[in-house]
Scaffold this motif. Structure first.
Motif, mmCIF file in Angstrom:
data_model
loop_
_atom_site.group_PDB
_atom_site.id
_atom_site.type_symbol
_atom_site.label_atom_id
_atom_site.label_comp_id
_atom_site.label_asym_id
_atom_site.label_seq_id
_atom_site.Cartn_x
_atom_site.Cartn_y
_atom_site.Cartn_z
ATOM 1 N N UNK A 121 -27.220 -4.312 -35.569
ATOM 2 C CA UNK A 121 -28.414 -3.981 -34.572
ATOM 3 C C UNK A 121 -28.354 -5.100 -33.399
ATOM 4 N N UNK A 122 -28.401 -6.474 -34.059
ATOM 5 C CA UNK A 122 -28.562 -7.206 -33.001
ATOM 6 C C UNK A 122 -27.524 -7.249 -31.916
ATOM 7 N N UNK A 123 -26.268 -7.259 -32.501
ATOM 8 C CA UNK A 123 -25.146 -7.194 -31.478
ATOM 9 C C UNK A 123 -25.333 -6.124 -30.450
ATOM 10 N N UNK A 124 -25.795 -4.796 -31.016
ATOM 11 C CA UNK A 124 -25.859 -3.758 -30.087
ATOM 12 C C UNK A 124 -27.282 -4.005 -29.092
ATOM 13 N N UNK A 125 -28.213 -4.510 -29.508
ATOM 14 C CA UNK A 125 -29.263 -4.830 -28.871
ATOM 15 C C UNK A 125 -28.942 -5.718 -27.749
ATOM 16 N N UNK A 126 -28.325 -6.963 -28.010
ATOM 17 C CA UNK A 126 -27.904 -7.878 -27.062
ATOM 18 C C UNK A 126 -26.788 -7.121 -25.980
ATOM 19 N N UNK A 127 -26.158 -6.390 -26.469
ATOM 20 C CA UNK A 127 -25.401 -5.620 -25.356
ATOM 21 C C UNK A 127 -26.119 -4.727 -24.390
ATOM 22 N N UNK A 128 -27.140 -4.207 -24.956
ATOM 23 C CA UNK A 128 -28.103 -3.231 -24.048
ATOM 24 C C UNK A 128 -28.703 -4.340 -23.197
ATOM 25 N N UNK A 129 -29.342 -5.507 -23.880
ATOM 26 C CA UNK A 129 -29.816 -6.461 -22.923
ATOM 27 C C UNK A 129 -29.266 -6.972 -21.582
#
Length: 630
Positions: free
Chosen positions: A329-337
């Protein structure tokens, strides 16, 4: 041969026939449409199908004769594709639900196993203590039985001695009677010889004297016969008192033994019920293991994570499935950011935190995770220095905004504030970022963060003190974890030892204790420090659960009752620490906070947010230690 020549000639004739002009136009149109498509998106297959669908419609319109049949074929294919899409769309939520249920079942099974393990260990210890207590009571009973037998033997000896004295007394009386008779005979002879009294008178006196002697002898024999077995009153009272004491002591021991026997039977019944419950849980666990969904293949994530298998291996090292989900989830969130160019302001109302008061669009600075960690470390460094200088703890939200304004100016301060807030909110696996977010939003007190850091710093000093050669390596049995954490249980110490051996490659069992505390460029630590922090949280939760159990079923509590509950579960707690915990629970600084009643759930929630730890061993732990020492 002639047939082959005919076939070759027909083939050459077909090759020389030019393509129809309409076919060439359709092929050219299809080629152009395919080149304009962006096939890197997730729906590339649907985009690619659209040009072919248009070409097919052109064919249908061109071939008037076959148009009904071709239209029916096209419609059937379209209906089938629509049905397949609906089926896939309906199965997607079921897939997510199955994954969620699998994780929940895994957590419940692990929780049941841990609870069962703790209860079994507790029952085993209690059983051993009771068995030893029963052995001690048996030994004490045997000792008392020996004393009773010895006293009975002593009484028998005394009785024999009294019988012997009784016989001796009879002989002595007989001798005294003989001597008295002889003295009377001598006196009679003297009287007869001296005075020459009347013989008849003397004879009569002698007869009467003999009658009196006979009566006295009969009376003496009767008294001897009646009171021959009588002992002196003083000895009788002494023996009677000893007998009553021994009888009372025997009754007490018998009652104690019966009570212990009943308790032992109760414990056996509890053990039987516990064994049945354990077998039931084992059966449920086996059924759950058979029916649960297969564990995900986390190695597949390396194919989509930036950095490949090497970076995924570093991220997944020593983490559970739940933690791996947070990492994904953190990797996905970092990609979105990284793709987000701006944030929406929260407004300027009073309910909005001071560091987020802004209206309109605000720019995303798009820093790397390493940059965010470095900024947060510098914020903590500056804040600690300011608090030491002023002598009081400042508010982190206000200091956070003033630091950004001082560092980047008023224009860019709010941009950095929103950027850092979003990064720390989404990056839950990084301790520095997640703890900063929890303290910034008021979910956790700042003292908890400093307390954990101080705990790790003290452990580093303890390990360095054990390394007399300053080699940087220590055997696992010399890690001094028991000395550094005297209140931890043996299983918790073993977990830390196992975490320190996680990255041990050699077979020498030498641990590079300095490497246990190293951080990478993004501030991530190894399994050892992560286990220390997780044990800190679990021990605090266990401590507060004991406090809740000590408060029983009350819904509201005042300060005096809360202090008494703390003293019951932690007898060695000092007054200053107790006042600190009470102030944290009631969030007041009045002179008489004990007059206020606060719900128990509110008290526990406030204590959970602060730095609350056990000061001394629990009463149960002390008794266990004493028992083992004996």
């Amino acid at each position: 041969m002639s047939i082959l020549l005919c076939l070759c000639s027909n083939k050459q004739a077909l090759l020389t026939i030019p393509k129809p002009h309409h076919l060439e136009q359709l092929e050219s149109y299809l080629q152009k449409e395919l080149q304009t498509l962006d096939l890197t998106k997730g729906i590339s297959q649907e985009l690619k199908l659209q040009p072919y669908r248009e070409i097919f419609e052109f064919f249908i319109d061109s071939l008037k004769t076959y148009k009904p049949l071709l239209s029916a074929i096209k419609n059937e294919y379209e209906a089938t594709l629509a049905h397949q899409k609906e089926t896939i769309r309906a199965l997607e939520p079921l897939k997510a639900m199955v994954t969620t249920v699998s994780e929940e079942c895994t957590q419940q099974i692990l929780a049941l196993q841990e609870k069962e393990k703790v209860e079994i260990n507790t029952l085993k210890q209690e059983k051993q203590r009771l068995l030893k207590f029963i052995d001690n009571m048996k030994e004490e009973k045997s000792s008392l039985q020996t004393q009773v037998e010895r006293l009975q033997l002593s009484v028998a000896e005394e009785y024999t001695r009294y019988l012997q004295e009784h016989g001796a007394r009879k002989l002595l009386l007989a001798k005294l009677n003989e001597m008295h008779s002889e003295q009377l005979d001598v006196k009679q002879h003297q009287v007869q010889g001296g005075k020459g009294e009347d013989v008849v008178k003397l004879t009569l006196a002698l007869k009467m004297a003999r009658q009196d002697l006979t009566k006295a002898q009969v009376k003496l024999n009767a008294m001897t016969a009646e009171y021959g077995d009588v002992v002196p009153r003083r000895d009788f009272e002494s023996l009677e008192k000893k007998y009553s004491d021994l009888l009372q002591e025997m009754k007490t021991l018998r009652n104690d033994f019966e009570q212990l026997h009943q308790e032992y039977g109760t414990l056996l019944e509890i053990h039987r019920e516990t064994a049945e419950e354990r077998d039931s849980f084992c059966t449920q666990l086996q059924e759950a293991e058979r029916s649960r969904t297969p564990r995900p293949n986390w190695a597949k994530c390396s194919e989509v994570i930036l950095g490949g298998a090497e970076r995924w291996g570093h991220l997944a090292e020593g983490k559970s499935s739940d933690e791996l989900v947070d990492v994904l989830l953190e990797e996905i969130a970092m990609g979105v950011l990284k793709e987000t160019n701006a944030f929406h302001g929260w407004g300027k109302g009073d309910e909005v935190p001071v560091y987020l008061r802004y209206e309109g669009e605000i720019k995303n600075k798009k820093p790397t995770k390493k940059d965010v960690v470095n900024i947060l470390k510098d914020i903590w460094k500056e804040k600690v220095a300011l608090d030491e200088q002023t002598g009081e703890q400042s508010s982190l939200p206000e200091f956070f905004l003033s630091y950004l304004q001082k560092k980047h100016g008023d224009a860019s301060a709010m941009e950095w504030s929103y950027t850092l807030y979003e990064y720390t909110r989404l990056c839950r696996s990084n301790h520095i970022m997640s703890s900063f977010y929890e303290i910034l939003t008021g979910k956790v007190a700042e003292e908890q963060y400093h307390s954990q850091n101080q705990l790790i710093s003290n452990l580093q000093k303890e390990l360095a003190a054990c390394d007399s050669s300053s080699s940087g390596f220590l055997p696992s049995e010399q890690m001094a974890l028991r000395e550094a954490f005297p209140l931890k249980r043996r299983d918790a110490i073993q977990e830390l030892v196992n975490a320190s051996r996680f990255s041990l490659d050699s077979t020498d069992d030498l641990i590079d204790y300095r490497a246990l505390f190293k951080e990478d460029e993004e501030g991530n630590t190894g399994p050892f420090v992560a286990k220390l922090r997780s044990q800190y949280v679990s021990e605090k939760q266990e401590y507060l659960q004991e406090l809740k159990n000590s408060l029983a079923d009350v819904t509201e509590v005042n300060a005096d009752d809360l202090k008494a509950a703390f003293c019951r579960i932690d007898p060695e707690i000092d007054g200053q620490t107790l006042d600190t915990y009470v102030s944290l629970a009631y969030q007041v600084r009045r002179e008489h906070p004990e007059q206020e009643l606060v719900p128990v759930d509110t008290v526990l929630e406030r204590l959970c947010a602060g730095d609350v730890r056990r000061v001394g061993p629990s009463p149960g732990m002390e008794s266990t230690t004493d028992f083992e020492g004996e």
